[in-house]
Design an enzyme around this catalytic site. Structure first.
Site, PDB file in Angstrom:
ATOM      1  N   GLY A  20      -1.562  11.460  -8.712  1.00 30.07           N
ATOM      2  CA  GLY A  20      -0.214  11.889  -8.358  1.00 30.07           C
ATOM      3  C   GLY A  20       0.751  11.557  -9.470  1.00 30.07           C
ATOM      4  N   GLY A  21       2.037  11.763  -9.205  1.00 29.59           N
ATOM      5  CA  GLY A  21       3.038  11.524 -10.228  1.00 29.59           C
ATOM      6  C   GLY A  21       3.206  10.062 -10.581  1.00 29.59           C
ATOM      7  N   MET A  22       2.836   9.147  -9.649  1.00 28.22           N
ATOM      8  CA  MET A  22       3.045   7.726  -9.884  1.00 28.22           C
ATOM      9  C   MET A  22       1.767   6.972 -10.205  1.00 28.22           C
ATOM     10  SD  MET A  22       5.879   6.788  -6.996  1.00 28.22           S
ATOM     11  CE  MET A  22       5.718   5.040  -7.397  1.00 28.22           C
ATOM     12  N   VAL A  25      -5.942   7.212  -7.704  1.00 28.34           N
ATOM     13  CA  VAL A  25      -6.799   6.489  -6.755  1.00 28.34           C
ATOM     14  C   VAL A  25      -8.251   6.732  -7.151  1.00 28.34           C
ATOM     15  CG1 VAL A  25      -7.445   6.156  -4.351  1.00 28.34           C
ATOM     16  CG2 VAL A  25      -5.084   6.769  -4.927  1.00 28.34           C
ATOM     17  N   ASP A 132       7.248   8.431   5.685  1.00 24.85           N
ATOM     18  CA  ASP A 132       6.675   9.572   4.952  1.00 24.85           C
ATOM     19  C   ASP A 132       5.442  10.092   5.689  1.00 24.85           C
ATOM     20  OD1 ASP A 132       6.594  11.462   2.942  1.00 24.85           O
ATOM     21  OD2 ASP A 132       5.460  10.220   1.556  1.00 24.85           O
TER      22      ASP A 132
END
Length: 620
Positions: A20-22, A25, A132
């Site tokens: 992902g953007g951050m 995994v 979220d």
């Protein structure tokens, strides 16, 4: 990026599970136990960002406190080579966003939501809000064992404690997922456990239909849906579902927190109870982009329309309107289209020889730009809702332009083989519709310039000369040369309603202009013989018609923002005003010196712009 076989923080990497953007995994082996775990790493370049680092660490701390069968377990966290990491339970399965809803039984979708509700209620009792909740954060485990698969909630990356008054996000920064965000989360109001309930209800909608309740590519349109619009009725989108689910979702997605269920479990129990009896539900259709919605074929519309918001109090039409300021925007040929900016301060116009002019109504200053590279005469034009872009049609193509610079945008729509007669823009600015003398109607994605749907499905027996998107973008009204209005479902590219089911077809006339009321429940059409008609779409009936007031072509229609007034501009050099609820003329007509091509109300409904021949006038 870690390599297979690389050892990180003692764990041996076996493969990449996702990025992902951050961060990323990985699937990894525990250094001492015969167990595989999910190893979550924050991107190394974000290590210096104190806010992101605190949020990452907070995820581990909060999730580690939640020992529940439906919540992914966190084992450990730490720092290695200036990278934050979390080791957590590995779930061999799929997330809710990856599930093929066509193969998912509705009762299974409800069970997934019910299991997730247990996890959320457990977290809420311990003072933790997830914030979220969405299908991508709901995992369904693969299993060879008989019985239902396990469902687990993950990703507490932006979770917070109910009694926490501190902030881990910068002022003005929004980090939840818009498609599932509650009104109070979007507005910055106080949040509570019902905030997660709203997102859980949106997730159920997605698992049952394949799309979110407010499906839009434009973030502004998406936010407006959550803040202002009721959720679409499930029973109208996927026939066969228990009708009780409509009311259940309306309550769980209520705009006011206090109108929702007392807990996520209470909402889930109500959804489960709706399936208590035998229910046979056909699978939803394949979900291309945009997703398919099943609606009936004409005649006899059974369309869903939102409940109208209370009308704002705006003044009625006075007996005589007074022109304010001066006539502006003189042109060499004639003005084709006009539009106010969202603030009502700037009026933009386009003429038939590609001159774009912006009129600042507060200072009376004007600027003029020529459309760079325009060759074909402009036959039709329409502005995007913000007034900063427009689309024009002439030869066999349509083109999007930046009205502030006169330069073409990347989007050029090529596919018609004859003259383009009509263009329209969706309110969210994401789509453009075009109609041509080649007897086709085409819908285009502005971002890519690609055609949406099959042109063959949009072929018409008569050329369409007028187009208008409904406010929510779900339908496209097409006015034809046979004086017929048809409603096209933009998701399925099917005609779902025709005016022929409600009235006779007048001879020797064509629909030249169409418009939806702001709530999408009324469509109006102006014809080449000067006649005007209004239809109540939810009831599928003709509200009223007028013939004789205008004695020449009605080129333009405009509803006022509160929906209580319609203005019509005609080649007979008059503007007339109408009550959309009765179809009757009200007030006194305005008279211009030239045929009128376009009319537009200001966003506050207090002013009307009129394009007549070579000039534009603003009236109050």
């Amino acid at each position: 990026m870690l390599r297979n076989g690389q050892v990180f923080a003692g764990y041996t990497v076996e493969g990449l599970l996702g990025r992902g953007g951050m961060g990323s995994v990985y699937l990894a082996r525990h250094p001492r136990l015969p167990r595989r775990i999910a190893l979550k790493l924050l991107n190394q370049e974000l290590f210096a960002d104190s806010e992101i680092r605190a949020r990452f660490e907070r995820e581990a701390d909060l999730a580690a406190q939640l020992d529940h069968a439906n919540i992914v377990t966190v084992f450990d966290r730490g720092i290695e080579d200036e990278q934050l990491w979390i080791s957590m339970q590995y779930i061999d399965g799929v997330d809710g966003d990856s599930i093929d809803v066509r193969a998912l039984e509705p009762a299974q979708a409800v069970r997934i939501i019910a299991e997730t509700a247990r996890a959320l209620d457990f977290a809420h009792r311990r003072g933790v809000l997830h914030r979220d909740v969405k299908p991508a954060n709901i995992l369904v485990e693969r299993s060879d064992d008989p019985g239902p698969a396990r469902v687990l909630l993950t990703d507490f990356g932006i979770a917070r404690l109910l009694n926490d008054t501190g902030r881990l996000t910068r002022t003005g920064t929004f980090v939840a997922t818009l498609a599932y965000a509650s009104p109070e989360l979007l507005s910055g109001a106080n949040i509570g456990h019902q905030t997660d309930q709203y997102s859980l209800a949106c997730s159920l909608f997605r698992l049952l239909t394949g799309t979110g309740p407010f499906d839009a590519t434009n973030p502004v349109a998406l936010i407006q849906g959550h803040m202002q619009s009721p959720p679409p009725l499930l029973s109208a989108i996927r026939p066969g579902l228990p009708h009780e689910l409509d009311a259940i979702l309306v309550r769980a997605m209520a705009k006011r927190v206090e109108d929702r269920y007392g807990s996520c479990g209470e909402f889930a129990d109500a959804a489960v109870a709706a399936f208590a009896g035998p229910v046979s539900v056909p699978a939803p259709p394949p979900a291309p982009s945009p997703p398919t919605v099943v609606l009936p074929t004409p005649p006899g519309p059974q369309l869903w329309f939102p409940t109208p918001a209370p009308a704002r109090a705006l003044p009625a039409v006075p007996n005589r309107l007074a022109m304010t300021g001066k006539s502006g925007l003189g042109f060499g040929v004639c003005v084709r289209a006009i539009a106010f900016d969202p603030g009502g301060r700037v009026l933009t116009s386009i003429d038939s020889v590609d001159k774009v002019r912006r009129w600042d109504l507060t200072t009376d200053a004007t600027t003029t730009k020529s459309l760079a590279g325009s060759h074909d005469p402009i036959a039709v034009a329409a502005f995007f809702p913000d007034g900063r872009q427009l689309v024009t049609g002439g030869g066999g193509t349509a083109q999007v332009w930046d009205s502030t610079t006169g330069r073409p945008a990347d989007a050029a729509f090529v596919g018609h083989n004859r003259w383009v007669w009509a263009v329209a823009c969706s309110r969210d600015g994401g789509r453009v519709a075009t109609a041509s003398a080649d007897q086709t109607v085409r819908i285009w994605a502005v971002a890519t310039g690609a055609q949406i749907g099959d042109a063959a499905a949009l072929r018409t027996s008569q050329a369409a000369g007028a187009l208008a998107f409904s406010p929510d973008g779900r339908y496209l009204a097409c006015g034809s040369s046979a004086d017929e209005v048809r409603l096209l479902d933009t998701h399925t590219c099917r005609i779902v309603w025709s005016s022929r089911s409600t009235d006779a077809v007048p001879a020797n006339s064509a629909v030249v202009s169409v418009a939806f009321s702001p709530d999408g429940r009324v469509v109006a059409a102006g014809s080449s013989d000067g006649s005007l008609r209004f239809w109540d779409l939810p009831r599928g009936r003709l509200i009223g018609s007028a013939a004789g007031e205008h004695h020449k072509t009605i080129h333009s229609l405009a509803f006022r923002a509160d929906g209580t007034l319609l203005a019509t501009g005609s080649a007979d050099k008059t503007v007339r005003f109408w009550d959309p609820t009765t179809g009757k003329e009200i007030g006194q007509a305005l008279t211009a010196l030239s045929p009128i091509w376009s009319v537009a109300f200001s966003p506050d409904g207090g002013s009307l712009a009129v394009a007549a021949g070579k000039s534009v006038q603003v009236w109050k």
